[in-house]
Structure formats: structure tokens, C-alpha cells
Design a protein around this motif. Structure first.
Motif, PDB file in Angstrom:
ATOM      1  N   ASP A  10      53.178  48.209  47.745  1.00  0.00           N
ATOM      2  CA  ASP A  10      52.380  49.132  47.992  1.00  0.00           C
ATOM      3  C   ASP A  10      51.897  50.006  46.463  1.00  0.00           C
ATOM      4  OD1 ASP A  10      51.967  49.394  50.658  1.00  0.00           O
ATOM      5  OD2 ASP A  10      54.373  49.073  50.846  1.00  0.00           O
ATOM      6  N   PHE A  11      51.689  51.347  46.494  1.00  0.00           N
ATOM      7  CA  PHE A  11      51.083  51.533  45.632  1.00  0.00           C
ATOM      8  C   PHE A  11      50.760  51.498  44.103  1.00  0.00           C
ATOM      9  CE2 PHE A  11      53.549  53.675  49.057  1.00  0.00           C
ATOM     10  CZ  PHE A  11      52.760  54.927  49.217  1.00  0.00           C
ATOM     11  N   VAL A  12      50.228  50.616  44.599  1.00  0.00           N
ATOM     12  CA  VAL A  12      49.201  49.495  43.248  1.00  0.00           C
ATOM     13  C   VAL A  12      47.917  50.402  43.014  1.00  0.00           C
ATOM     14  CG1 VAL A  12      47.695  48.409  45.273  1.00  0.00           C
ATOM     15  CG2 VAL A  12      48.194  47.550  42.621  1.00  0.00           C
ATOM     16  N   GLU A  13      47.663  50.426  42.241  1.00  0.00           N
ATOM     17  CA  GLU A  13      46.550  51.104  41.427  1.00  0.00           C
ATOM     18  C   GLU A  13      45.466  50.962  42.475  1.00  0.00           C
ATOM     19  OE1 GLU A  13      43.983  53.767  40.367  1.00  0.00           O
ATOM     20  OE2 GLU A  13      43.294  51.743  39.823  1.00  0.00           O
ATOM     21  N   ASP A  14      44.913  51.703  43.161  1.00  0.00           N
ATOM     22  CA  ASP A  14      43.940  51.517  43.934  1.00  0.00           C
ATOM     23  C   ASP A  14      42.531  50.389  43.217  1.00  0.00           C
ATOM     24  OD1 ASP A  14      42.179  51.989  46.349  1.00  0.00           O
ATOM     25  OD2 ASP A  14      41.012  52.038  45.701  1.00  0.00           O
ATOM     26  N   TYR A  15      41.897  51.244  41.525  1.00  0.00           N
ATOM     27  CA  TYR A  15      40.942  50.063  41.359  1.00  0.00           C
ATOM     28  C   TYR A  15      41.889  49.101  40.620  1.00  0.00           C
ATOM     29  CZ  TYR A  15      37.607  54.576  41.492  1.00  0.00           C
ATOM     30  OH  TYR A  15      37.726  55.627  41.351  1.00  0.00           O
ATOM     31  N   GLU A  16      42.300  48.707  40.243  1.00  0.00           N
ATOM     32  CA  GLU A  16      42.954  47.583  39.708  1.00  0.00           C
ATOM     33  C   GLU A  16      43.691  47.178  40.609  1.00  0.00           C
ATOM     34  OE1 GLU A  16      44.772  50.472  36.511  1.00  0.00           O
ATOM     35  OE2 GLU A  16      46.448  49.695  37.295  1.00  0.00           O
ATOM     36  N   ASN A  17      43.195  46.467  41.944  1.00  0.00           N
ATOM     37  CA  ASN A  17      43.934  46.090  42.878  1.00  0.00           C
ATOM     38  C   ASN A  17      42.154  45.313  43.807  1.00  0.00           C
ATOM     39  OD1 ASN A  17      46.088  44.797  44.466  1.00  0.00           O
ATOM     40  ND2 ASN A  17      43.895  45.264  45.619  1.00  0.00           N
ATOM     41  N   MET A  18      41.433  46.200  43.561  1.00  0.00           N
ATOM     42  CA  MET A  18      40.223  46.692  44.808  1.00  0.00           C
ATOM     43  C   MET A  18      39.220  45.543  43.597  1.00  0.00           C
ATOM     44  SD  MET A  18      40.374  47.281  47.748  1.00  0.00           S
ATOM     45  CE  MET A  18      41.437  48.529  49.066  1.00  0.00           C
ATOM     46  N   VAL A  19      38.680  46.166  42.432  1.00  0.00           N
ATOM     47  CA  VAL A  19      38.262  45.620  41.867  1.00  0.00           C
ATOM     48  C   VAL A  19      38.329  44.258  40.793  1.00  0.00           C
ATOM     49  CG1 VAL A  19      36.492  45.749  39.584  1.00  0.00           C
ATOM     50  CG2 VAL A  19      37.729  48.447  40.933  1.00  0.00           C
ATOM     51  N   PRO A  20      38.991  43.788  40.683  1.00  0.00           N
ATOM     52  CA  PRO A  20      39.225  41.623  40.008  1.00  0.00           C
ATOM     53  C   PRO A  20      38.878  41.324  41.889  1.00  0.00           C
ATOM     54  CG  PRO A  20      40.474  44.121  38.804  1.00  0.00           C
ATOM     55  CD  PRO A  20      40.322  44.700  39.694  1.00  0.00           C
TER      56      PRO A  20
END
Length: 185
Positions: A10-20
Motif C-alpha cells: 500500500d502506497f507504493v509509488e504509482d509509476y514505480e509500480n505500474m511502469v516496470p
């Protein structure tokens, strides 16, 4: 192609989760995204961090990211590599003994590991940074040093590789980070 474990929360950085997650799959890799205490199909809330001229990043609500594997069911030996995104998730994930042991196992097995932004907080807690050159969000510099690593300042769009560890300071580094990580896979 490689099978990659992503430890998120929870509250992972969105781009750093989604993009990779999406980029690695688009390149033919399998990515299992897990979070302790959650199962496949559950979601984690993400946060969007941005650089808007303040003394630190700003934070806005992101998306709900659906996990595709169950943390309790996985075995680190089944994976070729590990990816740890940043944001606030590493702050609490580093308190979970099972997560710490899982992270250590990738280093013991000498498998590729990539981590960005605040993700190295989890690496520091796992005690795997001794003698490593590491980039991270600048606020993580003290933790990297206390864990025996050498903090390396790079531009926000750069990443560094030390052996089989690839790190970068924030999501603008994705092109460099993912290129270096995929070269190890």
C-alpha cells in the motif's frame, strides 16, 4: 524470458509500480506482484509522487493496483530476479521478517535485483548493501550509508548497476533502470 518477483504494498509509488510491471511484461518477462497479507486479486493503493519545486516531493492519490500472486504461496527459488518499487511501501515492508528473508535470498543466490527511490530502505533493512554502490531517493542516503553501502548521487533520470544490483533515485530513471535491469536478465 525471466520470471520476476515484485514485492509491493500500500502506497507504493504509482509509476514505480505500474511502469516496470507493464514494461517488463511487454518485453516478455513474467512478473508476479505480491504484498504480505494480501492474495492474488486483492489491490494495493498507490500514490503519485511528483517534483514541483518544493523541498521534497508531493504526494497525490494514485490507482488501485491488482496483485496477481499471493505472497504466502510464493517461493523465492522459483524466480530469476527481484524488483522493489519505492514510495511509502518499503517503509513498512521492511518490518516484515518474511519479506526481509525473501530479499536476502535473492542476494545469497546472486540473482538480479532492481530497486528504485525508497526501495533501498528495504535493502538496507535486509542487510544486503554492504560494499555496494547504490542510488536511491536522496532522503535515503543515510540509510544506505548506515547499511554499509556507498550512496551514489546521480541525476533523477539516471541509474547505476553494481554487480547484479540496479538502483535509481526516482521514476524519471525508468528508461535507464529498466534497460540496465533487463541487461542482467
Amino acid at each position: 524470458m525471466s520470471k520476476i518477483l515484485m514485492i509491493t504494498g500500500d502506497f507504493v509509488e504509482d509509476y514505480e509500480n505500474m511502469v516496470p510491471y507493464q514494461a517488463l511484461m511487454a518485453c516478455g518477462h513474467t512478473v508476479d506482484a505480491v504484498c504480505p497479507g494480501k492474495k492474488a486479486g486483492d489491490t494495493v493503493k498507490t500514490a503519485i509522487h511528483d517534483f514541483e519545486g518544493d523541498q521534497t516531493y508531493t504526494e497525490k492519490p494514485g490507482h488501485n493496483f491488482a496483485l496477481n500472486a499471493t505472497f504466502a504461496d510464493i517461493n523465492a527459488d522459483d524466480y530469476d530476479a527481484l524488483y522493489i518499487p519505492g514510495g511509502r511501501a518499503p517503509e513498512y515492508l521492511r518490518l516484515n521478517d518474511a519479506v526481509i528473508e525473501m530479499v536476502r535470498s535473492f542476494f545469497v543466490a546472486d540473482k538480479p535485483v532492481s530497486s528504485i527511490c525508497h526501495g533501498p530502505q528495504l535493502l538496507a533493512a535486509a542487510g544486503v548493501l554492504e560494499g555496494k554502490r547504490v542510488s536511491a531517493y536522496p532522503a535515503c542516503e543515510p540509510e544506505v550509508k548506515l547499511a554499509g553501502g556507498t550512496y551514489v548521487t546521480v541525476e533523477m533520470d539516471e541509474a547505476i548497476t553494481d554487480g547484479k544490483l540496479v538502483t535509481g533515485p526516482a521514476w524519471p530513471a525508468h528508461p535507464a533502470l529498466l534497460s540496465q535491469f533487463m541487461a542482467l536478465l
